[in-house]
Design an enzyme around this catalytic site. Sequence first.
Site, PDB file in Angstrom:
ATOM      1  N   CYS A   1       0.890  -1.181   0.000  1.00  0.00           N
ATOM      2  CA  CYS A   1       0.000   0.000   0.000  1.00  0.00           C
ATOM      3  C   CYS A   1       0.914   1.213   0.000  1.00  0.00           C
ATOM      4  O   CYS A   1       1.102   1.868   1.029  1.00  0.00           O
ATOM      5  CB  CYS A   1      -0.911  -0.002   1.205  1.00  0.00           C
ATOM      6  SG  CYS A   1      -1.876  -1.522   1.426  1.00  0.00           S
TER       7      CYS A   1
ATOM      8  N   ALA B   1       1.546   4.384  -1.626  1.00  0.00           N
ATOM      9  CA  ALA B   1       1.494   5.852  -1.710  1.00  0.00           C
ATOM     10  C   ALA B   1       1.565   6.482  -0.323  1.00  0.00           C
ATOM     11  O   ALA B   1       1.035   5.926   0.641  1.00  0.00           O
ATOM     12  CB  ALA B   1       0.215   6.284  -2.418  1.00  0.00           C
ATOM     13  N   PRO B   2       2.238   7.635  -0.208  1.00  0.00           N
ATOM     14  CA  PRO B   2       2.910   8.404  -1.267  1.00  0.00           C
ATOM     15  C   PRO B   2       4.344   7.966  -1.569  1.00  0.00           C
ATOM     16  O   PRO B   2       5.042   8.624  -2.321  1.00  0.00           O
ATOM     17  CB  PRO B   2       2.901   9.821  -0.711  1.00  0.00           C
ATOM     18  CG  PRO B   2       3.022   9.624   0.771  1.00  0.00           C
ATOM     19  CD  PRO B   2       2.224   8.376   1.078  1.00  0.00           C
ATOM     20  N   GLY B   3       4.795   6.883  -0.962  1.00  0.00           N
ATOM     21  CA  GLY B   3       6.088   6.326  -1.324  1.00  0.00           C
ATOM     22  C   GLY B   3       7.206   6.547  -0.323  1.00  0.00           C
ATOM     23  O   GLY B   3       8.344   6.134  -0.579  1.00  0.00           O
ATOM     24  N   GLY B   4       6.917   7.144   0.819  1.00  0.00           N
ATOM     25  CA  GLY B   4       7.974   7.419   1.785  1.00  0.00           C
ATOM     26  C   GLY B   4       8.659   6.177   2.297  1.00  0.00           C
ATOM     27  O   GLY B   4       9.895   6.099   2.355  1.00  0.00           O
ATOM     28  N   LYS B   5       7.885   5.176   2.675  1.00  0.00           N
ATOM     29  CA  LYS B   5       8.481   3.948   3.212  1.00  0.00           C
ATOM     30  C   LYS B   5       9.208   3.171   2.120  1.00  0.00           C
ATOM     31  O   LYS B   5      10.261   2.571   2.362  1.00  0.00           O
ATOM     32  CB  LYS B   5       7.407   3.099   3.887  1.00  0.00           C
ATOM     33  CG  LYS B   5       6.779   3.773   5.117  1.00  0.00           C
ATOM     34  CD  LYS B   5       5.735   2.885   5.753  1.00  0.00           C
ATOM     35  CE  LYS B   5       5.092   3.559   6.966  1.00  0.00           C
ATOM     36  NZ  LYS B   5       4.260   4.721   6.580  1.00  0.00           N
TER      37      LYS B   5
ATOM     38  N   ASP C   1      -4.626  -3.567  -6.618  1.00  0.00           N
ATOM     39  CA  ASP C   1      -5.241  -3.798  -5.319  1.00  0.00           C
ATOM     40  C   ASP C   1      -4.438  -4.855  -4.580  1.00  0.00           C
ATOM     41  O   ASP C   1      -4.342  -6.001  -5.035  1.00  0.00           O
ATOM     42  CB  ASP C   1      -6.689  -4.252  -5.519  1.00  0.00           C
ATOM     43  CG  ASP C   1      -7.433  -4.461  -4.216  1.00  0.00           C
ATOM     44  OD1 ASP C   1      -6.822  -4.344  -3.145  1.00  0.00           O
ATOM     45  OD2 ASP C   1      -8.645  -4.755  -4.285  1.00  0.00           O
TER      46      ASP C   1
ATOM     47  N   ASP D   1       1.353  -1.214   4.897  1.00  0.00           N
ATOM     48  CA  ASP D   1       0.996   0.022   5.601  1.00  0.00           C
ATOM     49  C   ASP D   1      -0.490   0.225   5.329  1.00  0.00           C
ATOM     50  O   ASP D   1      -0.881   0.925   4.405  1.00  0.00           O
ATOM     51  CB  ASP D   1       1.836   1.180   5.068  1.00  0.00           C
ATOM     52  CG  ASP D   1       1.607   2.471   5.840  1.00  0.00           C
ATOM     53  OD1 ASP D   1       0.913   2.423   6.874  1.00  0.00           O
ATOM     54  OD2 ASP D   1       2.092   3.523   5.395  1.00  0.00           O
TER      55      ASP D   1
ATOM     56  N   CYS E   1      -1.260   3.840  11.006  1.00  0.00           N
ATOM     57  CA  CYS E   1      -1.113   5.066  11.784  1.00  0.00           C
ATOM     58  C   CYS E   1      -2.371   5.279  12.611  1.00  0.00           C
ATOM     59  O   CYS E   1      -2.893   6.387  12.709  1.00  0.00           O
ATOM     60  CB  CYS E   1      -0.799   6.268  10.890  1.00  0.00           C
ATOM     61  SG  CYS E   1      -1.985   6.550   9.569  1.00  0.00           S
TER      62      CYS E   1
END
Length: 440
Positions: A260, A262-266, A308, A327, A380
């Site tokens: 999952c 977006a936004p791609g930080g991890k 998905d 995430d 989160c």
Amino acid sequence: MARKPPTPTDTRALAALALAEVALHGKSLRDALDRHARALPDSRDRALLTALLNEGARWWIRFDAALDILLERPLRQSEPAVHALMVIGLVQLEVLEMAPYAAVAATVEATRALHRPRHANLVNAVLRRWQREREALLARLDADPATRSSHPAWLVQAIQDDWPDAAAAVLDIANLEPPLMLRVNRRRARREAVIQALVGDAHEAHAHPWLADAIVLPHSTDVTRLPGFDEGLFAVQDGAAQIAADVLDLADGQRVLDACAAPGGKACHVLERADVTLVAVEHDVHRVPRIEQNLARLGLVAQVLAGDAGEPSSWWDGKPFDRILIDAPCSASGVIRRRPDVRLHRRPSDIATLGLQQRRILAASWPLLSPGGRLVYATCSLLRAENESVIGDFLRDTPDARIVPLTLADGRPAMAGWQILPGDGDLDGMYYAALTKVPD
């Protein structure tokens, strides 16, 4: 046909329009801010708009309730922008602590910019009455935990039920300014060098005490103007989210799925940490470009797919993964201090719906994991229904799944995982659980 009034350039009028969109019509705060800020060429006006909109969303529940006391007939339905403007007036007086005369005068003047001059006297009267009766009104609002903390009553109750010893602090922290946290791109820079460049540019910055890549700045700022941003030396990411790369236990040569993304930080952090083959999957096709933009700025490469995570047959190539990060979509109840509109948009019925989605993604991802591999489930969220309950049910129903014990420097054990509450180590709220697949 009546002509649509021109877009105002009065900052408070713009803030009222944007806040009405967010609080009364379900629009995203970020989208509303981006759209209305375009009308303000001056950076100081944009900064004021940002403050008014953020604090207006943060304190909407409190001051919206105040207007029910101050007005015989609230205007939230008939004149939503004027109603939001009065909330913004109260925010200026109580939160931003602006000079009362100037704040009231500017707010009254904004009724004209909204083409609602006949409401000027009403706005003036409401703000003046607030000033006269302030102590009694504050006492009434403080008597109810929901209006005291400016959280919806259902969420106040849920936090109190799940974390009775910490609920008061969690609710208070959600209304404080969070620090700005950066993640150094260790492919391109050393943390010490980035800190020196920030300090040299007159920014207060220091290394996080236990997160290896994190830099902490006490206040938010335009990160695109910080030294090193254009060169991809760092990204914005709260420290709680940076923990994912540690929990994944990465090593060169692994094949990794960010389910999952977006936004791609991890995903970017994973690639900064180890030489791995990364597949980043995102269900929302409109958010896929954001992942690609972040990868490009930081000089990283991954396979980015629109798909998905709960239906891998549509995108999976059949090759198993050594590491999987989920995430999961969640209530975002742990990041309300950064995303104040969450408290306005989330509904209690969402939790059960999200729980079904979380379980579906977890069950669908497990067959993709190699024997002996590790899956990290993260949200989160603060709510046990999205965290411990999901993992507990999965462990009960999945014979080859075993929990990997976690102990982090901040937070607390939470059954099969680890819960960070907002403010623990000055981090956002996050839940982590690590699972391994037992070989046959």
